[in-house]
Design a protein around this motif. Sequence first.
Motif, PDB file in Angstrom:
ATOM      1  N   GLY A   1       0.690  -1.291  -0.015  1.00 40.80           N
ATOM      2  CA  GLY A   1      -0.081   0.079  -0.074  1.00 40.80           C
ATOM      3  C   GLY A   1       0.674   1.340  -0.115  1.00 40.80           C
ATOM      4  N   GLY A   2       1.943   1.123  -0.459  1.00 45.90           N
ATOM      5  CA  GLY A   2       2.947   2.256  -0.780  1.00 45.90           C
ATOM      6  C   GLY A   2       3.831   2.574   0.706  1.00 45.90           C
ATOM      7  N   LEU A   3       3.679   1.480   1.416  1.00 41.85           N
ATOM      8  CA  LEU A   3       4.491   1.822   2.734  1.00 41.85           C
ATOM      9  C   LEU A   3       5.818   1.048   2.744  1.00 41.85           C
ATOM     10  CD1 LEU A   3       3.622   3.372   5.290  1.00 41.85           C
ATOM     11  CD2 LEU A   3       1.590   2.925   3.770  1.00 41.85           C
ATOM     12  N   TRP A   4       6.299   0.617   1.812  1.00 36.67           N
ATOM     13  CA  TRP A   4       7.768   0.022   1.952  1.00 36.67           C
ATOM     14  C   TRP A   4       8.402  -0.131   0.516  1.00 36.67           C
ATOM     15  CZ3 TRP A   4       6.177  -5.000   4.707  1.00 36.67           C
ATOM     16  CH2 TRP A   4       5.381  -5.910   3.759  1.00 36.67           C
ATOM     17  N   ASP A   5       9.726  -0.234   0.535  1.00 36.32           N
ATOM     18  CA  ASP A   5      10.204  -0.329  -0.832  1.00 36.32           C
ATOM     19  C   ASP A   5      10.311  -1.878  -1.367  1.00 36.32           C
ATOM     20  OD1 ASP A   5      11.198   2.246  -1.586  1.00 36.32           O
ATOM     21  OD2 ASP A   5      12.370   1.976   0.483  1.00 36.32           O
TER      22      ASP A   5
ATOM     23  N   ARG B   1       6.083  13.877   5.329  1.00 36.19           N
ATOM     24  CA  ARG B   1       7.252  13.014   5.421  1.00 36.19           C
ATOM     25  C   ARG B   1       8.315  13.907   5.743  1.00 36.19           C
ATOM     26  NH1 ARG B   1       7.013   8.465   1.541  1.00 36.19           N
ATOM     27  NH2 ARG B   1       5.081   8.639   0.311  1.00 36.19           N
ATOM     28  N   TRP B   2       9.196  13.398   6.545  1.00 34.44           N
ATOM     29  CA  TRP B   2      10.624  14.294   7.069  1.00 34.44           C
ATOM     30  C   TRP B   2      11.733  13.321   7.425  1.00 34.44           C
ATOM     31  CZ3 TRP B   2      12.080  13.493  12.243  1.00 34.44           C
ATOM     32  CH2 TRP B   2      11.269  13.063  13.119  1.00 34.44           C
ATOM     33  N   GLY B   3      12.930  13.833   7.377  1.00 37.91           N
ATOM     34  CA  GLY B   3      13.974  13.105   7.893  1.00 37.91           C
ATOM     35  C   GLY B   3      15.328  13.906   8.236  1.00 37.91           C
ATOM     36  N   PHE B   4      15.909  13.248   9.168  1.00 37.52           N
ATOM     37  CA  PHE B   4      17.028  14.144   9.815  1.00 37.52           C
ATOM     38  C   PHE B   4      18.159  13.106   9.490  1.00 37.52           C
ATOM     39  CE2 PHE B   4      19.850  15.432  13.427  1.00 37.52           C
ATOM     40  CZ  PHE B   4      20.246  16.573  12.767  1.00 37.52           C
ATOM     41  N   LEU B   5      19.124  13.371   8.555  1.00 43.17           N
ATOM     42  CA  LEU B   5      20.466  12.375   8.259  1.00 43.17           C
ATOM     43  C   LEU B   5      21.995  12.896   8.501  1.00 43.17           C
ATOM     44  CD1 LEU B   5      18.474  11.356   5.027  1.00 43.17           C
ATOM     45  CD2 LEU B   5      18.556   9.965   7.063  1.00 43.17           C
TER      46      LEU B   5
ATOM     47  N   ALA C   1       3.921   9.415   7.110  1.00 40.77           N
ATOM     48  CA  ALA C   1       2.614   9.353   7.625  1.00 40.77           C
ATOM     49  C   ALA C   1       1.747   9.427   6.340  1.00 40.77           C
ATOM     50  CB  ALA C   1       2.244  10.393   8.394  1.00 40.77           C
ATOM     51  N   VAL C   2       0.962   8.306   5.883  1.00 40.18           N
ATOM     52  CA  VAL C   2       0.171   8.402   4.637  1.00 40.18           C
ATOM     53  C   VAL C   2      -0.760   7.205   4.716  1.00 40.18           C
ATOM     54  CG1 VAL C   2       1.690   6.553   3.469  1.00 40.18           C
ATOM     55  CG2 VAL C   2       0.227   8.321   2.019  1.00 40.18           C
TER      56      VAL C   2
ATOM     57  N   ASP D   1      -9.863   6.012   8.409  1.00 34.41           N
ATOM     58  CA  ASP D   1      -8.861   5.055   9.018  1.00 34.41           C
ATOM     59  C   ASP D   1      -7.880   5.907   9.343  1.00 34.41           C
ATOM     60  OD1 ASP D   1     -10.259   2.556   8.630  1.00 34.41           O
ATOM     61  OD2 ASP D   1      -9.288   2.105   6.784  1.00 34.41           O
ATOM     62  N   GLY D   2      -7.325   6.912   8.755  1.00 38.25           N
ATOM     63  CA  GLY D   2      -6.362   7.736   9.213  1.00 38.25           C
ATOM     64  C   GLY D   2      -4.948   7.256   8.390  1.00 38.25           C
ATOM     65  N   ASP D   3      -4.077   7.825   8.831  1.00 37.63           N
ATOM     66  CA  ASP D   3      -2.542   7.493   8.463  1.00 37.63           C
ATOM     67  C   ASP D   3      -2.159   6.258   8.940  1.00 37.63           C
ATOM     68  OD1 ASP D   3      -2.404   9.872   6.983  1.00 37.63           O
ATOM     69  OD2 ASP D   3      -1.648  10.931   8.346  1.00 37.63           O
ATOM     70  N   THR D   4      -1.147   5.485   8.247  1.00 34.62           N
ATOM     71  CA  THR D   4      -0.367   4.460   8.519  1.00 34.62           C
ATOM     72  C   THR D   4       0.930   5.329   8.853  1.00 34.62           C
ATOM     73  OG1 THR D   4      -1.675   2.848   7.639  1.00 34.62           O
ATOM     74  CG2 THR D   4       0.710   2.383   8.027  1.00 34.62           C
ATOM     75  N   VAL D   5       1.601   5.017   9.692  1.00 32.23           N
ATOM     76  CA  VAL D   5       2.714   5.788  10.224  1.00 32.23           C
ATOM     77  C   VAL D   5       3.795   4.752  10.298  1.00 32.23           C
ATOM     78  CG1 VAL D   5       3.920   7.296  11.882  1.00 32.23           C
ATOM     79  CG2 VAL D   5       1.364   7.477  11.286  1.00 32.23           C
TER      80      VAL D   5
END
Length: 720
Positions: free
Chosen positions: A99-103, A225-229, A252-253, A280-284
Amino acid sequence: MILRLFMRAGSGAGALPLAVALSCAPAFAQADEVGPAESERAEITITGVRQPYRGNFKLREIPQAIATIDETVIAQNGILRLTDALDLNASVVRQNTLGGLWDSFAVRGFAGDENLPSGYLVNGFNAGRGFSGQRDVAGIERVEVLKGPAAAVLGRGEPGGSINLVTKQAELGRTFGTASLQHRSFDTLRAEGDANLSLTDTLSVRLIGYAERGDTFRDTVRQKRWGFLPSVGLKLGAATRLTYDFELTRVAVPFDRGIVVLNDDFDTVPRSRFLGEPGDGDTVARATGHQLRLQHDFNTRWSVSVGASHRDTRLTGSSSDAETVRSRQKLYVDGRSLSRQRRSRRYTSEHSVLRAEVAGEFNTGTLRHRVLMGGDFDHFDTDQLFTRYRGPVVTPATTDQAGYVLDLQNPVYGRFPPPATAPITNRLDVQRTMGAYVQDQISLTDRLQVRIGGRYDDFLLRVDNRLTDVLGRRKRSRFSPQAGIVYELGKPFSLYAAYGEGYRANIGADAAGNVFEPETSRSIEAGVKLTALGGRLTGTLAAYQLEKSNVLATDTLNPGFAVAIGKARSRGIEADLNGRLPGGIELLLSYAYTDAEARSRVLDPSFSFQIEPGDPLINIPRHNLNVQAAKRLRVAARDALIGAGVQHVGARNGETGSDFALPSHTLVRVFGQADIVDGVQLFGSVTNLFNEHWYANSYSPVWVQPGAPRTATVGLRASF
């Protein structure tokens, strides 16, 4: 977190070192072909530190097909996700993405377990098996597609190859940075920053971050989406370097299974129609990761690299998904009423790796030996709690509420209260793997080299099924050899051939609780390599055949589970060409012909499907092509670039054990960039220029992922 990794090393398991695969990162290999000044400049520009597990090889000396997608190409195309970047290499094709939640992807036709994310490597560390959401390209220096036998033997991945992400690392002695802001179709905004700060002569910090939010082409579906790397580089001496990388990301989508295709009609519903429940809201998906790497050069011939990593991931959320079992699906009765399941997920993973490698060279008489020796220790836990409501078999008396029905022609979200779910999976899988490998590449003459080596793996897999109180256990070990030969015909061509065996643990158990046997594989390939224009143009033409045993496929009757389908084979021909031509033309071409099929007869015990020898593997096209060209020019005394690309993906099977197929598609993209003032660049791109209807992947006719329509991006990038 790193201390915790070392404290629990006694219970850890299977790492994924690149060994020779990473021993020749193409960006460096090409630099080896040009003059010293350009070589030094390339090394400083790319990472500021020699990559571990690289060895001392030029690209044309490696008996393996290797392709590179660098950050320049990624940025030119306006790519934001790893999945889209991998589209640029024809050997890699999309698989189901939860559902777009992993590669999820396949290399040379083989994908591994379709019910887990595809494994990939980050700086040589296994990092892709957790539940962290689709990987963003922020912080990626280049993507390496390491194909063939060596990747299987020394990477412990799929025999088709491994994907390695080389991250942007802190560079010593330099201060520089970029910041960008872009707007994309569907009201998506994204900000991104990258700042390398030289704090002292021996200490640098690189801060990379991104934030993105907006709508999508799917109705009611928004994403955040956000990230700190960040990365820290410390010089401990003239020949010693310590690097620490941190990862903190959040996605979160809404969970989205895509559209339904009734009776092979891909216009059953608009590609924008969301068939879940907005309520159902977001899957995080969340990830927190650490890498610590130490590199020391004893002299110009010998070096040692040691490293450790630890990564925690978590995915939580609920969804309303189309029912896949025909007898429970009202859509097949009236053509408009979609029966759905209600599902919830709490998936977590914890992954720790230790590894070390010594690289060096010596002579025995007139023979030159270049050796790699290493070992690794890997511990991977995955804890899955999955609950579900499933409606009854459809009869004239079955109510729409019992079937949790959505009317496809006139969808009314929230029509029924979400039904209560019950546990279907409550399982802890623990994989512990230890491995050691050795490789020697021997120069017999100035033109002829041979490579011999192998890997020994010992793994333990435990499956604790909390629902049935059954504890499954499997312990296995195996030695996997490899061999290769390279013959330089003379500039610009060299010939190579390679053979390798692979060994990979299959995580988990089937719906009946049976722990899977590990996959074994045999791979052969041969090809010719091109290195021309002083190393500015490189290419590979390769033919291969891969065979696997104990292959897994999705259990269509029990989504979330897999079944063993025995043997599979993939064979094909590939061509990759990459370089800079005279006149400022940059060229990228990748083509793959892939014939991937089952080689065993399988009848599912519940008669949900039947597989015959010769049946195609799911989501694998026979023909895949990507080609693009870009031209650098001057406009009003400013640097600029324009380019265009075409991707063609052939028809492919869309459901295991059936003749449902996804149609072929051809997508056109254009892109450009121009300096508007010193240090500020305007950039933009348009993908799917002609707004073609296309389909990225499929699990079944009621779970088909539509591709995005025409999408435009425009932004500003500032640098210092």
